[in-house]
Design a protein around this motif. Structure first.
Motif, short mmCIF file in Angstrom:
data_model
loop_
_atom_site.label_atom_id
_atom_site.label_comp_id
_atom_site.label_asym_id
_atom_site.label_seq_id
_atom_site.Cartn_x
_atom_site.Cartn_y
_atom_site.Cartn_z
N GLN A 284 0.83 -1.21 0.00
CA GLN A 284 0.00 0.00 0.00
C GLN A 284 0.86 1.26 0.00
O GLN A 284 0.60 2.22 -0.72
N LEU A 285 1.91 1.27 0.79
CA LEU A 285 2.78 2.43 0.92
C LEU A 285 3.49 2.74 -0.39
O LEU A 285 3.52 3.89 -0.84
N ASP A 287 2.60 1.65 -3.26
CA ASP A 287 1.58 1.74 -4.30
C ASP A 287 2.01 0.97 -5.55
O ASP A 287 1.94 1.46 -6.67
N ILE A 288 2.47 -0.27 -5.31
CA ILE A 288 2.84 -1.15 -6.41
C ILE A 288 2.17 -2.50 -6.20
O ILE A 288 1.83 -2.86 -5.07
N ALA A 309 7.57 2.84 -7.70
CA ALA A 309 7.17 2.94 -6.30
C ALA A 309 7.10 4.40 -5.85
O ALA A 309 7.95 5.22 -6.21
N ARG A 310 6.09 4.69 -5.04
CA ARG A 310 5.97 6.03 -4.48
C ARG A 310 6.99 6.23 -3.36
O ARG A 310 7.39 5.28 -2.68
N GLY A 313 5.69 8.55 1.40
CA GLY A 313 4.95 8.03 2.54
C GLY A 313 5.80 7.73 3.76
O GLY A 313 7.01 7.51 3.67
N GLU A 343 -3.81 7.23 7.68
CA GLU A 343 -4.69 6.07 7.50
C GLU A 343 -4.36 5.02 8.56
O GLU A 343 -3.21 4.57 8.65
N ARG A 374 0.88 10.16 3.94
CA ARG A 374 1.57 10.68 2.76
C ARG A 374 1.74 12.19 2.90
O ARG A 374 0.86 12.89 3.39
#
Length: 398
Positions: A284-285, A287-288, A309-310, A313, A343, A374
């Motif tokens: 989730q972190l 986002d992949i 990947a983001r 976060g 979250e 984030r």
């Protein structure tokens, strides 16, 4: 395409991570397990076959007498060698079974790293049933750590300060695990961290890592893991060099190590996803499609050069632990909410009414809180998570 997934008990990594990912990839899944009823309850609709999955010969026979396989996979610490041997037998992409065995056997891992010249840790083996008194003849460095040679999740891992306590602790573990060999090794001081990697045998991505807060000694319960987007480059380079020496580079891997004065020393290599819901949070972190990527490597597909990947976060997983044996008589229910942009996902790990002993391991977890933010700072994340936990109530009745 058919995926054979080897498993012991059901885990969140499998039921919430890998099985949904397999479905999204359009794979037909057959779970091979020695606990079929538990998996049928946790994953209704999935084909489950009973099998002695600890025996690679039984696994090969079960697959050979069923449908042809396209991948053989496991996320279990205990079954990596068996899955690798079975996949290799059918000519499928797999981890090197020698590397899987090498890192599962903690004594062999120490010998191999010492022989490579990368790190030498004082250690000794105590064979199953062997009298702990033989250790008194050795120049054991105290404090030292005693643990099962092939254990997981801090099970029967304990810090000891002297020869009398060492003999006592070894005898206690032998009484609980008469067939288990033990390892005694020097205590490696430093900050406990982890490195999460994903490779296809040619390309390896570093996904980040965690800093781990442990319970007070003499036990090693991993109470909180805080995400670290990037450990210092020299530290990462040391760990990757040790993984290369061990032959670890295919699929996903969770490596625990300590850092002191810039020196990184491996505690253990778990040749699977991190688990305890941290892998769910990691997907989730970043986002992949993390779980899909893992399965694709076992299907023989190369990883992309850029996972996309983001990097915006912050996250942590906090595990409230039982502090005494007894029956859980009050506990919060599952909840998802957002507080100050953070979250929060809380999941109970024990049902109210269940009775448990005190294990001094991850089996003492009674809940799991995942917190993710984030474009915010670590202090806000820590505050929101702490406030949430402080507002909850867990009661254990002796």
């Amino acid at each position: 395409m058919r995926l054979y997934l080897l498993a012991l008990n059901p885990t969140d990594s499998v039921t919430e991570g890998f099985l949904p990912a397999a479905d999204r990839l359009g794979l037909q899944v057959t779970v091979l397990t020695d606990q079929p009823d538990a998996h049928r309850r946790s994953a209704p609709g999935i084909e489950v076959l009973e099998c002695d999955v600890r025996d690679f010969r039984a696994v090969i026979t079960r697959i050979a007498t069923h449908h042809a396989p396209d991948a053989v996979f496991t996320n279990s610490d205990h079954l990596q060698t068996q899955a690798a041997l079975a996949a290799d037998y059918f000519g499928l992409p797999a981890k090197d079974w020698k590397a899987a065995l090498r890192v599962k056997d903690k004594a062999q891992m120490r010998r191999h790293l010492a022989a490579s010249g990368l790190d030498a840790v004082w250690s000794a083996e105590l064979a199953a049933g062997q009298d702990p008194a033989v250790l008194t003849a050795l120049d054991v460095p105290y404090p030292c750590v005693v643990k099962p040679r092939e254990g997981v999740a801090s099970e029967d891992v304990v810090l000891v300060d002297g020869p009398e306590e060492l003999a006592l602790r070894c005898k206690e573990i032998q009484d609980r695990r008469p067939s288990a060999a033990l390892v005694v090794e020097e205590y490696l001081a430093g900050d406990l961290c982890s490195l999460e990697t994903l490779g296809d045998g040619k390309l390896r991505h570093v996904l980040g890592g965690f800093r781990t807060r442990l319970s007070p000694p003499p036990y090693f319960i991993e109470e909180r893991c805080t995400f670290v987007s990037a450990h210092p480059e020299p530290v990462v380079a040391q760990i990757l060099a040790q993984l290369d020496a061990l032959g670890v580079g295919f699929g996903i891997c969770h490596t625990e190590f300590v850092v002191k004065d810039g020196r990184a020393r491996i505690i253990e290599v778990n040749y699977r996803a991190i688990g305890d819901q941290a892998d769910l949070m990691l997907a989730q972190l970043l986002d992949i499609p993390l779980f899909e990527h893992v399965l694709r490597t076992h299907l023989g597909e190369p990883l992309p050069a850029d996972l996309g990947a983001r990097t915006d976060g912050v996250a942590l997983v906090d595990n409230p632990c039982a502090r005494s044996a007894g029956t859980l008589t009050a506990a919060p229910e599952a909840v998802d909410l957002v507080v100050d942009g953070i979250e929060l996902t809380y999941r109970p790990l024990r049902a109210v009414g269940e009775r448990h002993e005190l294990y001094h391991t991850n089996r003492d977890f009674i809940g799991a809180l995942r917190a993710l933010g984030r474009n915010t700072d670590q202090a806000t994340l820590d505050r929101v998570a702490a406030d949430f936990l402080a507002a909850q109530r867990w009661e254990i009745t002796p």
